[in-house]
Design an enzyme around this catalytic site. Sequence first.
Site, PDB file in Angstrom:
ATOM      1  N   GLU A 111       0.477   4.094  13.547  1.00  0.00           N
ATOM      2  CA  GLU A 111       0.161   2.967  12.675  1.00  0.00           C
ATOM      3  C   GLU A 111       1.167   2.883  11.530  1.00  0.00           C
ATOM      4  OE1 GLU A 111      -3.583   1.932   9.801  1.00  0.00           O
ATOM      5  OE2 GLU A 111      -4.047   2.696  11.806  1.00  0.00           O
ATOM      6  N   ASP A 113       1.397   0.459   8.032  1.00  0.00           N
ATOM      7  CA  ASP A 113       0.552  -0.501   7.315  1.00  0.00           C
ATOM      8  C   ASP A 113       1.185  -1.088   6.066  1.00  0.00           C
ATOM      9  OD1 ASP A 113      -1.512   0.193   9.026  1.00  0.00           O
ATOM     10  OD2 ASP A 113      -2.403   1.614   7.645  1.00  0.00           O
ATOM     11  N   GLU A 115      -1.132  -2.993   3.329  1.00  0.00           N
ATOM     12  CA  GLU A 115      -2.485  -3.420   3.000  1.00  0.00           C
ATOM     13  C   GLU A 115      -2.472  -4.008   1.593  1.00  0.00           C
ATOM     14  OE1 GLU A 115      -5.390  -0.399   5.384  1.00  0.00           O
ATOM     15  OE2 GLU A 115      -4.369   0.400   3.624  1.00  0.00           O
ATOM     16  N   GLN A 128      -0.704  -1.446  -0.756  1.00  0.00           N
ATOM     17  CA  GLN A 128      -0.744  -0.073  -0.247  1.00  0.00           C
ATOM     18  C   GLN A 128       0.042  -0.017   1.050  1.00  0.00           C
ATOM     19  OE1 GLN A 128      -4.207   2.561  -0.741  1.00  0.00           O
ATOM     20  NE2 GLN A 128      -4.482   2.386   1.465  1.00  0.00           N
ATOM     21  N   THR A 129       0.898   0.986   1.190  1.00  0.00           N
ATOM     22  CA  THR A 129       1.565   1.240   2.464  1.00  0.00           C
ATOM     23  C   THR A 129       1.069   2.569   3.003  1.00  0.00           C
ATOM     24  OG1 THR A 129       3.476   2.357   1.429  1.00  0.00           O
ATOM     25  CG2 THR A 129       3.641  -0.029   1.786  1.00  0.00           C
TER      26      THR A 129
END
Length: 335
Positions: A111, A113, A115, A128-129
């Site tokens: 994953e 991300d 976010e 947010q990563t």
Amino acid sequence: MGFSHLGLFVCAYHVLVLGALASASSRNLPVISFDEGYNKLFGDDNLMILRDGKSVHLSLDERTGSGFVSQDLYHHGFFSASIKLPADYTAGVVVAFYMSNGDMFPKNHDEIDFEFLGNIRGKEWRIQTNVYGNGSTSTGREERYNLWFDPSDDFHQYSILWTDSQIIFYVDDVPIREFKRTESMGGDFPSKPMSLYATIWDGSDWATNGGKYRVNYKYAPYLAEFSDLVLHGCAVDPIEQLSKKCDKTQSSESVPTGVTRLQRIKMDSFRKKHMTYSYCYDRIRYKSPPSECVINPQEAERLRVFDPVTFGKGRHRHGKHHHRSRGSQAEATSI
């Protein structure tokens, strides 16, 4: 040919073409229409494709969130979208732009991300990563940042570069995080083909102050707008596990080794001004930093002044992971 062999098969291409993308602007890459590259994932009428066919609105209300997913799996590439986030009171709202293969590998998924975490009125959205590899969800590799603009005022570009050796997150073509593969990580670096997802959903249990502030549907519907969709990489056939096609719109004559000197200056400046949390310095969660962390004492001291990030109970927030065959909200938000 299995996924491990596939990685070797396309490795040479990735080094040449995708390496060049590390300094390329996403605006130089072809923008595709929704029907060319994506499918609806869930949300029924809460997902609306605009008349130009290249813009998508995702909304969250009391009934459901919504989302879409790429038609193809990709093994490395450059992925980008121009996004405008909901305004006003957005506590508990999560908009996600991310890559995952959780539907194919539920026990050992990868994953990458972006976010976007909403907030109470008067407080700013946070970014947010996060990175998982081979199901390493027990080690959250989150970083959080404030922004130098209001992401609900206008569209801004958010991009992910994923190669076999590094992951770079960009905001408006400025790299904000460079995540390099290290030997000590073992299989914890994303290595299997992934789909690209975009979703909006209710993260009340954790997203804002560990669940202290929840979604207030008095302000619904919450609308996230997406345009300038870029899918640039090696598409993989999910059945044959072979590379179907690789975009070759970028020249490989000048291949950088990673973030350029000018980009690094911009990235360092962003992180000093806007990063508010890094998992590498979280002594509550990790008695010793994960093996890939490089500790900077000055950075550690600077981050001390920020309130600790509370992730809430059961912090494996897989609510945003949606299987392709699922349509209802109850199914889409199950772990």
